[in-house]
Motif scaffolding. Structure first.
Motif, short mmCIF file in Angstrom:
data_model
loop_
_atom_site.label_atom_id
_atom_site.label_comp_id
_atom_site.label_asym_id
_atom_site.label_seq_id
_atom_site.Cartn_x
_atom_site.Cartn_y
_atom_site.Cartn_z
N GLY A 76 0.42 10.56 -9.97
CA GLY A 76 -0.99 10.57 -10.32
C GLY A 76 -1.64 9.22 -10.09
O GLY A 76 -0.99 8.23 -9.74
N GLN A 77 -2.96 9.17 -10.28
CA GLN A 77 -3.73 7.99 -9.91
C GLN A 77 -3.64 6.86 -10.94
O GLN A 77 -3.60 5.68 -10.58
CB GLN A 77 -5.19 8.38 -9.70
N VAL A 78 -3.61 7.17 -12.21
CA VAL A 78 -3.66 6.13 -13.24
C VAL A 78 -2.49 5.15 -13.15
O VAL A 78 -2.69 3.93 -13.23
CB VAL A 78 -3.73 6.76 -14.65
N PRO A 79 -1.24 5.61 -12.98
CA PRO A 79 -0.12 4.65 -12.93
C PRO A 79 -0.22 3.65 -11.78
O PRO A 79 0.45 2.61 -11.82
CB PRO A 79 1.10 5.56 -12.76
N ARG A 80 -1.04 3.93 -10.77
CA ARG A 80 -1.14 3.02 -9.64
C ARG A 80 -1.67 1.64 -10.05
O ARG A 80 -1.38 0.64 -9.41
CB ARG A 80 -2.06 3.61 -8.56
N PHE A 81 -2.41 1.58 -11.14
CA PHE A 81 -3.03 0.32 -11.54
C PHE A 81 -2.03 -0.62 -12.24
O PHE A 81 -2.39 -1.74 -12.59
CB PHE A 81 -4.23 0.60 -12.45
N SER A 82 -0.80 -0.18 -12.43
CA SER A 82 0.23 -1.05 -13.03
C SER A 82 1.02 -1.80 -11.96
O SER A 82 1.89 -2.60 -12.27
CB SER A 82 1.19 -0.23 -13.89
N LEU A 83 0.69 -1.56 -10.69
CA LEU A 83 1.45 -2.14 -9.58
C LEU A 83 1.17 -3.63 -9.42
O LEU A 83 0.05 -4.09 -9.62
CB LEU A 83 1.09 -1.40 -8.29
N SER A 84 2.21 -4.39 -9.04
CA SER A 84 2.05 -5.80 -8.70
C SER A 84 2.76 -6.07 -7.38
O SER A 84 3.56 -5.25 -6.91
CB SER A 84 2.62 -6.71 -9.79
N TYR A 85 2.49 -7.22 -6.78
CA TYR A 85 3.08 -7.53 -5.48
C TYR A 85 4.58 -7.80 -5.56
O TYR A 85 5.25 -7.85 -4.53
CB TYR A 85 2.36 -8.73 -4.85
N ASP A 86 5.12 -7.98 -6.76
CA ASP A 86 6.57 -8.11 -6.89
C ASP A 86 7.28 -6.89 -6.31
O ASP A 86 8.37 -7.00 -5.74
CB ASP A 86 6.97 -8.25 -8.37
N ALA A 144 13.26 3.02 0.21
CA ALA A 144 13.13 1.75 -0.52
C ALA A 144 11.76 1.65 -1.17
O ALA A 144 11.63 1.11 -2.28
CB ALA A 144 13.35 0.57 0.42
N ILE A 145 10.73 2.16 -0.51
CA ILE A 145 9.38 2.13 -1.07
C ILE A 145 9.30 3.03 -2.30
O ILE A 145 8.76 2.64 -3.34
CB ILE A 145 8.35 2.55 0.00
N ASP A 146 9.85 4.24 -2.20
CA ASP A 146 9.83 5.14 -3.35
C ASP A 146 10.62 4.56 -4.52
O ASP A 146 10.22 4.67 -5.68
CB ASP A 146 10.39 6.51 -2.97
N CYS A 149 0.83 -1.20 0.00
CA CYS A 149 0.00 0.00 0.00
C CYS A 149 0.86 1.26 0.00
O CYS A 149 0.51 2.27 -0.62
CB CYS A 149 -0.93 0.00 1.21
N GLY A 150 2.00 1.20 0.69
CA GLY A 150 2.91 2.34 0.69
C GLY A 150 3.44 2.64 -0.70
O GLY A 150 3.56 3.81 -1.09
N ILE A 151 3.76 1.60 -1.45
CA ILE A 151 4.23 1.78 -2.83
C ILE A 151 3.12 2.39 -3.69
O ILE A 151 3.36 3.31 -4.47
CB ILE A 151 4.70 0.44 -3.42
N CYS A 152 1.92 1.85 -3.52
CA CYS A 152 0.78 2.36 -4.29
C CYS A 152 0.55 3.84 -4.02
O CYS A 152 0.33 4.64 -4.93
CB CYS A 152 -0.46 1.54 -3.95
N LYS A 153 0.59 4.22 -2.74
CA LYS A 153 0.37 5.62 -2.38
C LYS A 153 1.54 6.50 -2.83
O LYS A 153 1.34 7.67 -3.17
CB LYS A 153 0.14 5.74 -0.88
N SER A 154 2.74 5.94 -2.82
CA SER A 154 3.90 6.69 -3.31
C SER A 154 3.74 7.02 -4.79
O SER A 154 4.03 8.14 -5.23
CB SER A 154 5.18 5.87 -3.10
N ILE A 155 3.24 6.07 -5.56
CA ILE A 155 3.00 6.30 -6.98
C ILE A 155 1.93 7.38 -7.17
O ILE A 155 2.09 8.33 -7.96
CB ILE A 155 2.57 5.01 -7.68
N GLY A 156 0.82 7.25 -6.43
CA GLY A 156 -0.27 8.21 -6.56
C GLY A 156 0.14 9.61 -6.20
O GLY A 156 -0.26 10.59 -6.87
N LYS A 157 0.93 9.75 -5.15
CA LYS A 157 1.35 11.07 -4.68
C LYS A 157 2.27 11.75 -5.67
O LYS A 157 2.19 12.97 -5.88
CB LYS A 157 2.03 10.93 -3.32
N ARG A 158 3.15 10.98 -6.32
CA ARG A 158 4.19 11.58 -7.16
C ARG A 158 3.90 11.54 -8.64
O ARG A 158 4.44 12.34 -9.41
CB ARG A 158 5.53 10.90 -6.87
#
Length: 282
Positions: free
Chosen positions: A36-46, A86-88, A25-34
């Motif tokens: 935007g929202q659309v790139p968050r949907f490319s995230l995987s658990y890797d 590391a999350i960013d 979730c931290g990675i997902c929120k890091s993407i959204g914050k920096r």
């Protein structure tokens, strides 16, 4: 090709499961914050595994988590970890990988998803390329070599899986850590990269064969024979590398993924392929 590196959920402690989810979730929120929202949907658990491994090598206090709402779970709060380099970093490199995967699909197979994915990630990728030019170029070159091998219908797993191992090595060793850990991360990432490529090819073997899509096992002399030995050897190399890392936190999560999660996924895919082979021989 991503999505294979996951936990064995039932074997994790409650606290460990929260930490694992908190990294994701931290990675997902890091993407959204920096970005935007659309790139968050490319995230995987890797990405969570990458962040946990890299953060485990750092000194300092344990992660600070807080339950938060998110775009994917608006009604139920999920634990999230913030403020980790590391999350960013994991967020950045996963977007780089996702963009190049979409670009590869767009160029080679003319897939609509490739065009759509590139369009969705183009703005974020332009920002990332400024900070990770060498990594972006390296990923592009490795994918180019992989594409050339595929166009020649290469049946060599050393060649094809090796190209993907190069990509994983760029990602795992691009983070700032001490030289000894970086050398071990190189070994871990290369073993993991080979495993990911081969397990994905084996998983898609029948589908690719019926659709006339490239798969190295189709052109390999022994087809899928011996694939189990190959995968287990890669896993052994990954386990040996983890044993050599100077892990300072979350060892249980890391070992759960490498010792149990990857092994369980390997067993499942091999069992499915063996059933298919038996059916064809009747």
């Amino acid at each position: 090709m991503l999505g294979y590196v996951t936990i064995e959920r039932g074997e994790l402690k409650v606290r460990e499961l929260d930490v694992y989810q908190g990294y994701y979730c931290g990675i997902c929120k890091s993407i959204g914050k920096r970005y935007g929202q659309v790139p968050r949907f490319s995230l995987s658990y890797d990405a969570a595994f990458l962040a946990i491994v890299l953060a485990s090598l750092e000194s300092g206090e344990k992660e600070s988590m807080a339950p938060e709402h998110c775009i994917a779970h608006p009604l139920m709060k999920k634990p999230a970890i913030h403020g980790s380099a590391a999350i960013d970093y994991a967020a950045d490199v996963m977007l780089i990988l996702a963009y190049h995967k979409f670009d590869d699909d767009r160029r080679d197979e003319k897939k609509f998803s490739g065009y759509a994915g590139c369009a969705a990630l183009s703005s974020a990728y332009r920002k990332l390329r400024k900070n990770y030019r060498q990594m972006c170029d390296g990923v592009h070159e490795a994918l180019k070599r992989l594409g050339e091998a595929e166009s020649r219908h290469s049946g060599s797993l050393d060649e094809t899986a090796g190209a993907f191992a190069d990509i994983m090595e760029l990602i795992f060793t691009g983070y700032d850590t001490d030289p000894l850990n970086k050398r071990v991360l190189s070994e871990l990432s290369r073993a993991l990269g080979r495993w990911i490529y081969v397990i994905d090819a084996l998983d898609d073997y029948e589908k690719d064969k019926s659709s006339n899509t490239y798969n190295p096992f189709i052109y390999r002399k022994n087809s899928i024979a011996g694939a189990g030995d190959i995968l287990y050897n890669y896993l052994a190399d990954a386990v040996n590398a983890v044993d050599l890392l100077d892990i300072r936190r979350n060892r249980g999560i890391i070992e759960n993924i490498v010792l149990l999660g990857l092994r369980r996924r390997t067993d499942k895919v091999l069992e499915e392929r063996n059933l298919s082979i038996n059916e064809q021989s009747i």
